[in-house]
Structures are given as C-alpha cells and as structure tokens.
Enzyme design. Structure first.
Site, mmCIF file in Angstrom:
data_model
loop_
_atom_site.group_PDB
_atom_site.id
_atom_site.type_symbol
_atom_site.label_atom_id
_atom_site.label_comp_id
_atom_site.label_asym_id
_atom_site.label_seq_id
_atom_site.Cartn_x
_atom_site.Cartn_y
_atom_site.Cartn_z
ATOM 1 N N HIS A 1 -4.107 -0.424 6.342
ATOM 2 C CA HIS A 1 -3.545 0.044 7.063
ATOM 3 C C HIS A 1 -4.847 0.077 8.718
ATOM 4 O O HIS A 1 -5.167 1.296 8.797
ATOM 5 C CB HIS A 1 -3.403 1.984 7.083
ATOM 6 C CG HIS A 1 -4.500 2.493 5.941
ATOM 7 N ND1 HIS A 1 -5.766 2.334 5.851
ATOM 8 C CD2 HIS A 1 -4.170 2.853 4.743
ATOM 9 C CE1 HIS A 1 -6.190 3.336 5.176
ATOM 10 N NE2 HIS A 1 -5.442 3.451 4.088
ATOM 11 N N HIS B 1 1.541 5.366 -1.766
ATOM 12 C CA HIS B 1 1.721 6.430 -2.646
ATOM 13 C C HIS B 1 2.187 7.149 -3.233
ATOM 14 O O HIS B 1 2.981 8.081 -2.429
ATOM 15 C CB HIS B 1 0.173 7.566 -1.867
ATOM 16 C CG HIS B 1 -0.944 7.034 -1.128
ATOM 17 N ND1 HIS B 1 -2.132 7.838 -1.353
ATOM 18 C CD2 HIS B 1 -0.829 6.452 0.318
ATOM 19 C CE1 HIS B 1 -2.977 6.714 -1.263
ATOM 20 N NE2 HIS B 1 -2.154 6.150 0.029
ATOM 21 N N HIS C 1 1.228 -1.018 0.132
ATOM 22 C CA HIS C 1 -0.012 0.204 0.155
ATOM 23 C C HIS C 1 1.316 1.414 0.355
ATOM 24 O O HIS C 1 1.199 1.582 0.999
ATOM 25 C CB HIS C 1 -1.063 0.020 1.440
ATOM 26 C CG HIS C 1 -1.448 1.385 1.673
ATOM 27 N ND1 HIS C 1 -3.156 0.904 1.961
ATOM 28 C CD2 HIS C 1 -1.447 2.708 0.618
ATOM 29 C CE1 HIS C 1 -4.063 2.240 1.840
ATOM 30 N NE2 HIS C 1 -2.650 3.211 1.512
ATOM 31 N N LYS D 1 -9.661 -0.760 -5.465
ATOM 32 C CA LYS D 1 -9.373 -0.338 -3.936
ATOM 33 C C LYS D 1 -10.551 0.809 -4.504
ATOM 34 O O LYS D 1 -11.464 1.690 -4.294
ATOM 35 C CB LYS D 1 -8.831 1.066 -4.207
ATOM 36 C CG LYS D 1 -8.049 2.055 -2.531
ATOM 37 C CD LYS D 1 -8.446 1.105 -1.461
ATOM 38 C CE LYS D 1 -7.587 2.210 -0.988
ATOM 39 N NZ LYS D 1 -6.861 2.529 0.444
ATOM 40 N N HIS E 1 -10.166 1.313 2.301
ATOM 41 C CA HIS E 1 -10.167 2.254 3.019
ATOM 42 C C HIS E 1 -11.239 1.839 4.081
ATOM 43 O O HIS E 1 -12.496 2.929 4.034
ATOM 44 C CB HIS E 1 -10.247 3.405 2.744
ATOM 45 C CG HIS E 1 -9.504 4.702 3.627
ATOM 46 N ND1 HIS E 1 -8.454 5.065 3.420
ATOM 47 C CD2 HIS E 1 -10.373 5.711 5.276
ATOM 48 C CE1 HIS E 1 -8.061 6.110 5.206
ATOM 49 N NE2 HIS E 1 -9.586 5.963 5.526
ATOM 50 N N ASP F 1 1.769 3.216 3.968
ATOM 51 C CA ASP F 1 0.430 3.899 3.386
ATOM 52 C C ASP F 1 1.680 5.502 3.240
ATOM 53 O O ASP F 1 1.507 6.350 4.137
ATOM 54 C CB ASP F 1 -0.463 3.938 4.636
ATOM 55 C CG ASP F 1 -1.380 4.685 4.160
ATOM 56 O OD1 ASP F 1 -1.581 5.639 2.636
ATOM 57 O OD2 ASP F 1 -2.224 5.207 4.914
HETATM 58 C C1 NCD Z 1 -3.392 9.567 2.319
HETATM 59 C C2 NCD Z 1 -3.420 10.151 0.528
HETATM 60 O O1 NCD Z 1 -2.619 11.277 1.661
HETATM 61 O O2 NCD Z 1 -3.184 9.791 0.232
HETATM 62 N N1 NCD Z 1 -3.221 9.916 3.635
HETATM 63 C C3 NCD Z 1 -3.290 9.126 4.623
HETATM 64 O O3 NCD Z 1 -3.524 10.019 6.051
HETATM 65 N N2 NCD Z 1 -2.760 7.761 4.553
HETATM 66 C C4 NCD Z 1 -4.633 9.355 1.709
HETATM 67 C C5 NCD Z 1 -5.231 7.657 2.728
HETATM 68 O O4 NCD Z 1 -4.618 5.895 2.382
HETATM 69 O O5 NCD Z 1 -6.199 7.450 3.443
HETATM 70 ZN ZN ZN Z 2 -2.960 5.187 1.595
#
Ligand code: NCD
Ligand code: ZN
Length: 348
Positions: free
Chosen positions: A176, A17, A15, A101, A138, A249
């Site tokens: 998460h 971003h 996971h 997702k 999520h 995450d």
């Molecule tokens: C994530 C993001 O900024 O894309 N932020 C976070 O706090 N984890 C989005 C997410 O996974 O909730």
């Molecule tokens: Zn995330």
C-alpha cells in the site's frame, strides 16, 4: 472510440483484511465475489504466527464463503521478533503460507507483536530468500518523532535500502504505497521489488481527510499524502510496469470504532473495489492497462498463473450504499453514497 465494456482476466487482491468471527462472515463474500484469490493479512487480535493458526484461519475463511464463489485465500505469516525460520519454511513448503508479513511493532492495527528491529529476523529473511518466499512490508517507521506524513519516506531511507542490499534475491512487496518516494524506489530497484496500490490512495489526498471537517472514513495507514504523491501513484498504477499491482487493503471497522474520539485506521473498500480502480483507470484514459495491474502483474510476481476465468465490467452508473448493516451495527464503505461510473457485471 469510447470503451463501454471491458472483459479482463479475473483479478486478485494482493492485500486484504477479512478479520474473523461475525465480521469475517459479513465481509468475506464481497472480496470473494470479485477476486479469484486474495492475500489474507494476518493481523488478527491473536496474530497468525504459526502454520497451525494459519490453517485454522483458512478453514474459518473457507467455511464463511458463499458456495457460489470459487475463491482461494492465500495465507500469510505474521513476523515477530521470535519467529522460527523453520516454521516459516515448513508453512511455505506445505503450501499453507504464501508470504510473510512484516509489521514494524506499533505501526498499525494489531501490530504490537510486530518486529521491533529488522535485525531480529535476519535468519528468517535469509531462509525466505533461499526458498523464494515473498516478504510483504508495511513500510513505515514508528518513531513518534517522525512526522506521520514522513514515515514511509523515512522507512525507505532507514530500512528498505539496507534490506535490499543485505538480501538482494529476496522478493519484497512494498505494501500500500502512498508516496512518490516509494514509487521511485520501487522503479529504481531490481525485479524482486514490487508494490501494491490501494483504490483509495489513487482517489484522494490528505486534504480530503479534512475537507469540511474531519472525515474518519478516509483515515487509514499509511495515511494519504499530498496531491503530488497521489498523482505519482496514479502514474505508476496505469504505467503497465509489472512492479505495480492491486492490493485493496480493505480494512473494515465498525462505525463506532471509526467515528470515535480515537478512531481506527482502515478503509472498507471491498464491495466496490474493482469498480473504483476501473473508474480511476478510465479517468486516466488507461483502461488498456487495467488488466495487467489487476490480474497479471500480481500472479507473475508471486510465481502463480493468472486466473483463467474472466470478468465483465460495463460503463454504467452504480450507487454505492451509505452503509452496510453488519453485526447489529454498520460499516461505512469507501465511496459511500457516491455514484461510480463502472459496474462489475460478474464472471463471464
Ligand atoms: C489496517 C487494519 O485495520 O487492519 N488498517 C489500515 O489503515 N490499513 C492495517 C494496515 O494495513 O495498516
Ligand atoms: Zn493492510
């Protein structure tokens, strides 16, 4: 005897971003340096909702990679109320999508196009169940009358139980997780239900967010909970259960977007992810279960082979930078300015 070096299969990040454009080019190689594969979150400003968008995004990721890294991005499809089950199936059959997702609409960063009610995606979920495609959730309700610290637990009551009853063969990753409730739910459910745990939710609880003043760099979603929950997460991570695996995450935002009157949610942990997990496992005297959590349980759940390469970790103090200069600004990493006790020495 004290373990001072550890060789494990190369981990994967289930996971992450990695954003797009300049930010993508600035952050992707931190992930690619440590992990063999990563599940790429689809919540871009224009969400990745089709096979075409996913292919184009994958190409941008691959072209941002340092050629020294052998790294495979695993793409996900962002579900909306109007996702076409045929698109999902086609993407999975073609090997473009690894999973879908589910963001409840409004739950987090770029989730406005998410699903407003789970019943709107019934046919998509039936399709995914029949082709064996994992659903990544999520797991937070978005109702403003539900306290932010209760949103995960209420999601279990209101949605998770219903979902697993309705789709008993659907593979689900509860992403998460931050609560003992989620740990208990995942443990009590069948083998199709698993969860990812971030490095930061293993390290701090909700009090830390406010210790000595407000600490925006510890703000992420789902928000960290009470100490009892952090301890339950640590127990689950080190347990050796195949239901729990790594998912950082890592979610970079610029310092301006974090230190703001309305700061963004997300912790940027990619540069020292495996070091942070190793330190946690070491503190728990559980280095023997790190490889399962980091490198074996994830591939097993996804039906993939573990990486054949190995990495070397060494017990050695390392300093985490205060910040990273990125795109004419900075990103403040997780553990900024701290010393960690484990060093990632690279592939062996
Ligand atoms: C994530 C993001 O900024 O894309 N932020 C976070 O706090 N984890 C989005 C997410 O996974 O909730
Ligand atoms: Zn995330």
């Amino acid at each position: 005897m004290m373990t001072n070096t550890l060789t494990i299969r190369q981990p994967d990040d289930w996971h992450v971003h990695v954003r797009d454009g300049d930010m993508l080019r600035s952050v992707i190689n931190y992930t690619a340096a440590q992990f063999g594969r990563a599940i790429i979150m689809p919540n871009l400003a224009t969400p990745i909702t089709s096979v075409k968008l996913a292919e184009a995004y994958r190409t941008r990721i691959l072209s941002a990679l340092d050629p020294a890294h052998d790294f495979t991005p695993l793409m996900t499809c962002y579900l909306t109320d109007s996702t076409d089950p045929k698109e999902v199936e086609m993407g999975y059959e073609q090997g473009v999508f690894t999973a879908c997702k589910l963001y409840p609409a409004g739950a987090t960063t770029n989730s406005d196009s998410g699903v407003t009610h789970i019943d709107n995606i019934t046919v998509v979920l039936e399709t995914m169940q029949s082709i064996g495609m994992p659903l990544l959730i999520h797991g937070e309700v978005t109702d403003s009358d539900i306290d932010i610290f209760d949103r995960e637990a209420v999601f279990i009551e209101r949605t998770m139980f219903k979902l697993i009853a309705q789709f008993p063969d659907l593979k689900i990753v509860f992403e998460h997780i931050t609560t003992k409730d989620a740990v208990d739910f995942v443990r009590a459910s069948g083998p199709k239900i698993a969860a990812t745990i971030t490095p930061h939710h293993l390290v701090y609880n909700r009090s830390a967010i406010f210790a000595g003043g407000i600490n925006p760099h510890l703000y992420c979603l789902p928000i960290a909970k009470r100490e009892v929950h952090r301890l339950a997460l640590r127990k689950a991570a080190i347990s050796g259960s195949p239901k729990f695996f790594m998912g950082t995450d890592s979610a970079p935002h610029t310092v301006e977007n974090k230190q703001s009157a309305c700061g963004c949610a997300g912790v940027f942990n990619a540069p020292f992810a495996i070091e942070s997990y190793a330190q946690t496992f070491d503190q728990e005297n559980a280095l023997d279960t790190l490889e399962g959590f980091a490198s074996l349980h994830g591939p097993e759940f996804y039906g993939l082979k573990p990486n054949s390469r190995k990495i070397l970790l060494e017990r050695k103090d390392i300093s985490v930078p205060d910040n990273y200069d990125i795109m004419d600004t900075q990103i403040i990493p997780f553990h900024a300015g701290e010393t960690l006790k484990w060093h990632f020495a690279g592939l062996v």
